[in-house]
Design an enzyme around this catalytic site. Sequence first.
Site, PDB file in Angstrom:
ATOM      1  N   PRO A   6       0.771  21.469 -36.339  1.00  7.76           N
ATOM      2  CA  PRO A   6       1.916  22.169 -36.232  1.00  7.76           C
ATOM      3  C   PRO A   6       1.848  23.452 -36.944  1.00  7.76           C
ATOM      4  O   PRO A   6       1.740  23.074 -38.275  1.00  7.76           O
ATOM      5  CB  PRO A   6       3.123  21.418 -36.084  1.00  7.76           C
ATOM      6  N   MET A   7       1.845  24.605 -36.587  1.00 14.92           N
ATOM      7  CA  MET A   7       1.960  25.566 -37.633  1.00 14.92           C
ATOM      8  C   MET A   7       3.220  26.509 -37.287  1.00 14.92           C
ATOM      9  O   MET A   7       2.955  27.302 -35.938  1.00 14.92           O
ATOM     10  CB  MET A   7       0.627  26.315 -37.742  1.00 14.92           C
ATOM     11  N   GLN A  55       7.799  19.110 -32.314  1.00 14.62           N
ATOM     12  CA  GLN A  55       8.422  18.677 -33.667  1.00 14.62           C
ATOM     13  C   GLN A  55       9.740  19.225 -34.052  1.00 14.62           C
ATOM     14  O   GLN A  55       9.929  20.402 -33.861  1.00 14.62           O
ATOM     15  CB  GLN A  55       7.506  19.310 -34.611  1.00 14.62           C
ATOM     16  N   CYS A  81       7.613  19.645 -44.379  1.00 12.18           N
ATOM     17  CA  CYS A  81       7.720  21.215 -44.918  1.00 12.18           C
ATOM     18  C   CYS A  81       8.349  21.387 -46.261  1.00 12.18           C
ATOM     19  O   CYS A  81       9.264  20.664 -46.612  1.00 12.18           O
ATOM     20  CB  CYS A  81       8.711  21.973 -43.875  1.00 12.18           C
ATOM     21  N   LYS A  87       5.776  13.094 -39.358  1.00 14.77           N
ATOM     22  CA  LYS A  87       4.643  13.986 -40.102  1.00 14.77           C
ATOM     23  C   LYS A  87       5.263  14.174 -41.513  1.00 14.77           C
ATOM     24  O   LYS A  87       6.039  14.683 -41.635  1.00 14.77           O
ATOM     25  CB  LYS A  87       4.114  15.109 -39.523  1.00 14.77           C
ATOM     26  N   ASP A 139      -7.192  20.181 -45.297  1.00 15.47           N
ATOM     27  CA  ASP A 139      -8.322  20.581 -45.740  1.00 15.47           C
ATOM     28  C   ASP A 139      -9.525  20.231 -44.740  1.00 15.47           C
ATOM     29  O   ASP A 139     -10.687  20.223 -45.645  1.00 15.47           O
ATOM     30  CB  ASP A 139      -8.499  20.344 -47.240  1.00 15.47           C
TER      31      ASP A 139
HETATM   32  C1  LIG Z   1       1.319  28.975 -41.207  1.00 17.14           C
HETATM   33  C2  LIG Z   1       1.625  27.417 -41.426  1.00 17.14           C
HETATM   34  C3  LIG Z   1       2.799  26.854 -40.730  1.00 17.14           C
HETATM   35  C4  LIG Z   1       2.983  25.555 -40.792  1.00 17.14           C
HETATM   36  N1  LIG Z   1       4.037  25.025 -40.101  1.00 17.14           N
HETATM   37  C5  LIG Z   1       4.235  23.787 -40.137  1.00 17.14           C
HETATM   38  C6  LIG Z   1       5.118  23.106 -39.144  1.00 17.14           C
HETATM   39  O1  LIG Z   1       5.870  23.815 -38.469  1.00 17.14           O
HETATM   40  N2  LIG Z   1       5.319  21.499 -39.471  1.00 17.14           N
HETATM   41  C7  LIG Z   1       4.363  20.965 -39.866  1.00 17.14           C
HETATM   42  O2  LIG Z   1       4.486  19.761 -39.933  1.00 17.14           O
HETATM   43  N3  LIG Z   1       3.441  21.475 -40.713  1.00 17.14           N
HETATM   44  C8  LIG Z   1       3.408  22.909 -40.798  1.00 17.14           C
HETATM   45  N4  LIG Z   1       2.300  23.277 -41.637  1.00 17.14           N
HETATM   46  C9  LIG Z   1       1.334  22.492 -42.297  1.00 17.14           C
HETATM   47  C10 LIG Z   1       0.347  22.070 -41.341  1.00 17.14           C
HETATM   48  O3  LIG Z   1       0.623  21.424 -40.108  1.00 17.14           O
HETATM   49  C11 LIG Z   1      -0.762  21.202 -42.080  1.00 17.14           C
HETATM   50  O4  LIG Z   1      -0.173  20.076 -42.351  1.00 17.14           O
HETATM   51  C12 LIG Z   1      -1.373  21.934 -43.500  1.00 17.14           C
HETATM   52  O5  LIG Z   1      -1.638  23.152 -43.171  1.00 17.14           O
HETATM   53  C13 LIG Z   1      -2.498  20.916 -43.852  1.00 17.14           C
HETATM   54  O6  LIG Z   1      -3.356  21.014 -42.886  1.00 17.14           O
HETATM   55  P1  LIG Z   1      -4.702  21.992 -43.067  1.00 17.14           P
HETATM   56  O7  LIG Z   1      -5.361  22.081 -44.759  1.00 17.14           O
HETATM   57  O8  LIG Z   1      -5.745  21.613 -42.250  1.00 17.14           O
HETATM   58  O9  LIG Z   1      -4.289  23.435 -43.069  1.00 17.14           O
HETATM   59  C14 LIG Z   1       2.193  24.597 -41.541  1.00 17.14           C
HETATM   60  C15 LIG Z   1       1.082  25.138 -42.180  1.00 17.14           C
HETATM   61  C16 LIG Z   1       0.623  26.768 -42.080  1.00 17.14           C
HETATM   62  C17 LIG Z   1      -0.464  27.142 -42.848  1.00 17.14           C
END
Ligand SMILES: Cc1cc2nc3c(=O)[nH]c(=O)nc-3n(C[C@H](O)[C@H](O)[C@H](O)COP(=O)(O)O)c2cc1C
Length: 334
Positions: free
Chosen positions: A23-24, A77, A107, A146, A209
């Site tokens: 989720p982003m 979420q 978050c 999460k 990562d």
């Molecule tokens: C722009 C952005 C928005 C995010 N929004 C959420 C979100 O809405 N909910 C959530 O559980 N995590 C959110 N995250 C965290 C990501 O889901 C993920 O846990 C985190 O980026 C680590 O994974 P990665 O290293 O593969 O990016 C967000 C991350 C980014 C970069």
Amino acid sequence: MARLVQPLRIGPHEIWPPIILAPMSGVTNRTLRALYKPFGLGLTVTEFVSSNALQYGSRRTMEMIDQHGLERPVSTQLWGNDPQIMACAARVVRECGADIVDINFGCPAPRVTKTEGGSACLRDLDRCEAIMRAVVEAVDCPVTMKMRLGWTEQELVYAEAAKRAQAVGVLAVTLHARTARQFYKGSAEWEHIAALKRAVDIPVIGNGDLDDPHIAMQRMRQSGVDAVMLGRAALGNPWLISALRALMEGEEAQPYPHAAARLRYAVHHYHTMVEEWGEERAVPQMRKHLGYYLKGFAGASELRERVMRTTTATETLALVEATIERLEREPLVA
Ligand SMILES: Cc1cc2nc3c(=O)[nH]c(=O)nc-3n(C[C@H](O)[C@H](O)[C@H](O)COP(=O)(O)O)c2cc1C
């Protein structure tokens, strides 16, 4: 196809491949989820939605939980600090088609944690538990959560939080292996993900990562997790998803397409966004996405800067198309 890993099971859902798009917020709207799904996502998750905001049901909030239909199963979420409001929100998103309800305990953004939502909940596991119990009781679909490792390095509560989740009927947990205090600094500590897998019986999803398909497979094997979640590295690079899927299916990972082909896909993404959201809303959103796609070829950073200054789709696409033509004339540059 010789599957090298098992499908992820969450309640009635058999999720194959066990690759989840993280989720982003501001990024994983229905259009992106539907576009990236065919690359090999088993599950997609909406951006997080405030349970308080859902009580008012504004157009913007409802858009956040809206689905395309192509990207199912979809996990929606929610975040919040009040068990009863979270339960009401869960009923709303379930009625709107959520296949799974996911609770955000990860978050670290101050606008969320100052109201004791997101990762701040990890400082009060009784409240975490009350929220999970209320949501599980409110809906007839699987509930997942999460989280991060804990609030700080001195308070690594992830195993305890997951045990409580399991006890109240949460059906899977995702761990982004950083503390809330870390935000995105340092690196995700996958040893903790492996420890979590040993601590609970419900499926564990590892996150943090993963930017290379071979490393993702290695992490999966070493930690024993049931699925991996890809976040930032998949943005502008859905070929990471297809490469990982190929490895999971016992095939070779195809090399990533050359720059001109990547940009052609970015143009397709752009047109789809304009079609689905209208130009006024698509242009600013696509500036962000183009920033992810415009990487890894000569002149990419200059093009990125120029794209950031454009204000219409025509102007932006003309710049990208001109670059594609240049790259196709000089394929070796890509
Ligand atoms: C722009 C952005 C928005 C995010 N929004 C959420 C979100 O809405 N909910 C959530 O559980 N995590 C959110 N995250 C965290 C990501 O889901 C993920 O846990 C985190 O980026 C680590 O994974 P990665 O290293 O593969 O990016 C967000 C991350 C980014 C970069």
